[in-house]
Every structure is written in structure tokens, then in C-alpha cells.
Design an enzyme around this catalytic site. Structure first.
Site, PDB file in Angstrom:
ATOM      1  N   CYS A 128      56.558  33.815  37.876  1.00  0.00           N
ATOM      2  CA  CYS A 128      57.470  32.635  38.810  1.00  0.00           C
ATOM      3  C   CYS A 128      58.961  33.254  38.637  1.00  0.00           C
ATOM      4  O   CYS A 128      59.533  34.225  39.251  1.00  0.00           O
ATOM      5  CB  CYS A 128      57.123  31.314  39.025  1.00  0.00           C
ATOM      6  SG  CYS A 128      57.360  30.723  40.926  1.00  0.00           S
ATOM      7  N   HIS A 238      50.917  31.259  38.590  1.00  0.00           N
ATOM      8  CA  HIS A 238      50.954  31.127  37.290  1.00  0.00           C
ATOM      9  C   HIS A 238      49.348  31.474  36.570  1.00  0.00           C
ATOM     10  O   HIS A 238      48.740  30.778  36.341  1.00  0.00           O
ATOM     11  CB  HIS A 238      51.358  29.203  37.605  1.00  0.00           C
ATOM     12  CG  HIS A 238      52.495  29.194  38.033  1.00  0.00           C
ATOM     13  ND1 HIS A 238      53.627  29.239  37.385  1.00  0.00           N
ATOM     14  CD2 HIS A 238      52.784  28.690  38.952  1.00  0.00           C
ATOM     15  CE1 HIS A 238      54.808  29.079  37.845  1.00  0.00           C
ATOM     16  NE2 HIS A 238      54.775  28.580  38.529  1.00  0.00           N
ATOM     17  N   GLU A 240      49.336  30.594  33.459  1.00  0.00           N
ATOM     18  CA  GLU A 240      48.938  29.501  32.338  1.00  0.00           C
ATOM     19  C   GLU A 240      48.414  27.617  32.914  1.00  0.00           C
ATOM     20  O   GLU A 240      47.890  27.369  32.128  1.00  0.00           O
ATOM     21  CB  GLU A 240      50.287  28.660  31.773  1.00  0.00           C
ATOM     22  CG  GLU A 240      51.269  28.450  32.608  1.00  0.00           C
ATOM     23  CD  GLU A 240      52.461  28.777  34.066  1.00  0.00           C
ATOM     24  OE1 GLU A 240      51.872  30.321  33.900  1.00  0.00           O
ATOM     25  OE2 GLU A 240      52.273  28.502  34.803  1.00  0.00           O
TER      26      GLU A 240
END
Ligand SMILES: *[C@@H]1O[C@H](CO)[C@@H](O)[C@H](O)[C@H]1NC(C)=O
Ligand SMILES: *[C@@H]1O[C@H](CO)[C@@H](O)[C@H](O)[C@H]1NC(C)=O
Ligand SMILES: *[C@@H]1O[C@H](CO)[C@@H](O)[C@H](O)[C@H]1NC(C)=O
Length: 309
Positions: A128, A238, A240
Site C-alpha cells: 500500500c 493488503h 496481511e
């Protein structure tokens, strides 16, 4: 009379163990740096932070993490660079030009390119904001455009290059199908690199292979890249969050979403296992690890955060 054969055995054993050490070019104890960044409203105990999800993400694939604090000397960063096996520039809200996050990213990026050019394999990942910073550093220009992508999950539109990339080539076929058809990639960004801006910028087209693109309905933006000649990777989305963040209803948690988190981390950590940097002592390593800090349960946009004074 007995001594001679014994000596030969010892010499042979030494020669073969030296060869084994030389061939052990995989580092199964990788340590990854994650950049901290300034908090929006600093207090004396909380001036910078790392969201815990990035740490868990890397740990889940067999790495340990050290925080890379902001505003440290170049010498300190250089020494840390020589000790770790890869670095992750996380998402967030820091300035891409004036923050301590930006400065640390610039120093580590430069060190990584120099190291890789000399054959010292050192992987870099941008997520990001981290991808936006990489694009800025590679091109030397701010090419960001505003997009309507602050809170949504999307399937990836893979390019042909994406299917044969280093990053995705070992993903299971069923996961690639899910990634291409289900909204498994979480987007929380106001700014993007539009495909059209990327294509017009030779510094970027020469450096990065575009693996996937996405659209906000009207603008097509770059969503995943890998560098042609360097172990530099970036996602505007993202990986994660799927396994480790729960605050937003659009965060994907399906079995394929969790697999996405794991396969992305696994890829990056396997890259880091090709790097043989190490701390000067076990003591230095222990002192640097994130285990020295406690996370806080925030109830905010990240479930848990590590704050630094
Ligand atoms: C780091 O330095 C920048 C630039 O001088 C400053 O704006 C920022 O507040 C500093 N951050 C911390 C956590 O000290
Ligand atoms: C932004 O996208 C959302 C759907 O993700 C849509 O509901 C909204 O109208 C869009 N806003 C603008 C300004 O285009
Ligand atoms: C950007 O370049 C790619 C690869 O050359 C091409 O397939 C795509 O159509 C281009 N898109 C735009 C918007 O220029």
C-alpha cells in the site's frame, strides 16, 4: 602405522563438511525489518508504531521481525541492513517525502539495490503506502492519482506476466482461480498509480513487471508488481489483513482469503532465506527483535499495534 589412515579420515571429513557449509546457501533463520512510522497525534510514549498484523504475517511463514525505528542515523540503518535478511515497507498514513518512514525507506531501498547489484540477494516488499513509496523512489516522480478505493476487496486482474511471475508461479492453481474471481485482496488507499501513468513512465516500465491491475469502476490502477532484475515486490492491496484484521466488514476471511495471506508471506520469506546477513552476535539479535516490545489492543482500525516511544 595406525596414524596415517586416521589422518586421512579426518582430512576427508573436514573437506566434506566444508563443502556442506558452502552449499548451505539457504538461511532458515530469516529476520525481517519492518519500518515503523509516525503516529498521527504523538505522545511521549507513543511517537511511532507498527501494526501487529504485519508482524504476525511474516512470523506465520517462519520469520522473526525487528522494528526499524524512524529517525535513526544512517550508520545505524547500515548496520541493521547488514544484520537482517529482507525489509517490509508497510501501509499507513505517513508522508511519502518528509516523514521518518520516508527517510528510512530511502536509505534501505538504496542499500538493497546496491547489495543486489553485487550479488547480495536482499528482498524488499512494499504494501500500500510502501508500494507508493517504492514507485516514487524508482521513478523519482510522484505519479499518484486519487481513486475510489478506500474500503473494498477486489479480485485481481492478472496480466499474462502475472501468471508466470516469480511471485505467483508456485501458487496452487485453485488459489490463482480464487484470486482472479473472488474479492480476496483488501484495498484501503485513496491514491493509486494509474496504469496509464505507469505506462508513460519509462523508469517504471523498465524496472517493474506488472502482475495485476484493478479498477475502481472508472480508473485502472496497478495492484501487484515485481521488479525484473531485483527481488523487489509490491502490492497496493493488503495481504496481511485477511488473516489478522477484523474491524471492517469487507475484510475477507474465507479459506481462500486466509490461504492468500499465507502464500504471499511464504513467498517473501523464502526470498529472505536466500540472504545470509546476520547479527554480529546472538545478544545483538535478541536486543533487536520485536519480542522486546508489547503490543496494545487498540479497538481501532488495527486490532493490535506496537507503539514506540
Ligand atoms: C522524525 O523526524 C521528522 C522530520 O524531522 C519529524 O517530523 C518526526 O516528528 C520525527 N518522528 C519521530 C517519531 O521522532
Ligand atoms: C465509490 O465506490 C463505491 C463502491 O465501492 C460507490 O458506492 C460510490 O458511489 C463510489 N463513489 C464515487 C465518488 O464514485
Ligand atoms: C499499458 O501497457 C500494457 C503493456 O504494454 C498494455 O497491455 C496496456 O493496454 C497499457 N494500458 C494503458 C492504459 O496504457
Amino acid at each position: 602405522m595406525r596414524l596415517l589412515p586416521l589422518l586421512c579420515v579426518v582430512v576427508a571429513a573436514c573437506a566434506s563438511s566444508a563443502a556442506v557449509i558452502k552449499r548451505a546457501d539457504r538461511n532458515d533463520r530469516p529476520v525481517i525489518g519492518i519500518l515503523a512510522q509516525e503516529v498521527f497525534k504523538p505522545t511521549s510514549k507513543r511517537s511511532s508504531y507498527i501494526a501487529a498484523s504485519y508482524i504476525k504475517y511474516l512470523e506465520s511463514a517462519g520469520a522473526r521481525v525487528v522494528p526499524v525505528m524512524v529517525n535513526r542515523s544512517e550508520e545505524e540503518y547500515q548496520q541493521l541492513f547488514n544484520s537482517i535478511n529482507g525489509i517490509l515497507f508497510p501501509g499507513g498514513g505517513a508522508s511519502l517525502t518528509t516523514s521518518g518512514y520516508a527517510r528510512a525507506a530511502e536509505i534501505f531501498y538504496k542499500l538493497a539495490l546496491e547489495a543486489n547489484s553485487r550479488g547480495d540477494y536482499f528482498p524488499v516488499w512494499g504494501t500500500c503506502l510502501g508500494m507508493e513509496k517504492l514507485m516514487l523512489m524508482t521513478s523519482g516522480k510522484n505519479l499518484l492519482s486519487q481513486t475510489n478505493t478506500t474500503a473494498l476487496s477486489l479480485p485481481l486482474h492478472f496480466t499474462l506476466d502475472g501468471m508466470s511471475s516469480r511471485l505467483f508461479q508456485d501458487f496452487p492453481a485453485d488459489l490463482m482461480t480464487s484470486l482472479a474471481t473472488e474479492p480476496l485482496t483488501e484495498n484501503s488507499h485513496k491514491w493509486s498509480i494509474l496504469v496509464q501513468s505507469f505506462n508513460k513512465t519509462e523508469e517504471l516500465t523498465k524496472f517493474y513487471k506488472v502482475l495485476s491491475v484493478n479498477t475502481d469502476g472508472s480508473n485502472e490502477f496497478i495492484s501487484t508488481v515485481e521488479a525484473y532484475d531485483y527481488p523487489v515486490y509490491a502490492t497496493q492491496w493488503h495481504p496481511e489483513k485477511n488473516a489478522f484484521e477484523w474491524r471492517q466488514p469487507h475484510y475477507p476471511h474465507s479459506p481462500a482469503a486466509i490461504k492468500t495471506t499465507f502464500y504471499m508471506a511464504n513467498f517473501f520469506i523464502n526470498e529472505a532465506k536466500k540472504n545470509l546477513h546476520s547479527f554480529t552476535s546472538e545478544e545483538e539479535e535478541r536486543k533487536a527483535l520485536i519480542y522486546n516490545y508489547d503490543s496494545s489492543y487498540t479497538g481501532g482500525s488495527f486490532e493490535q499495534v506496537y507503539y514506540f516511544a
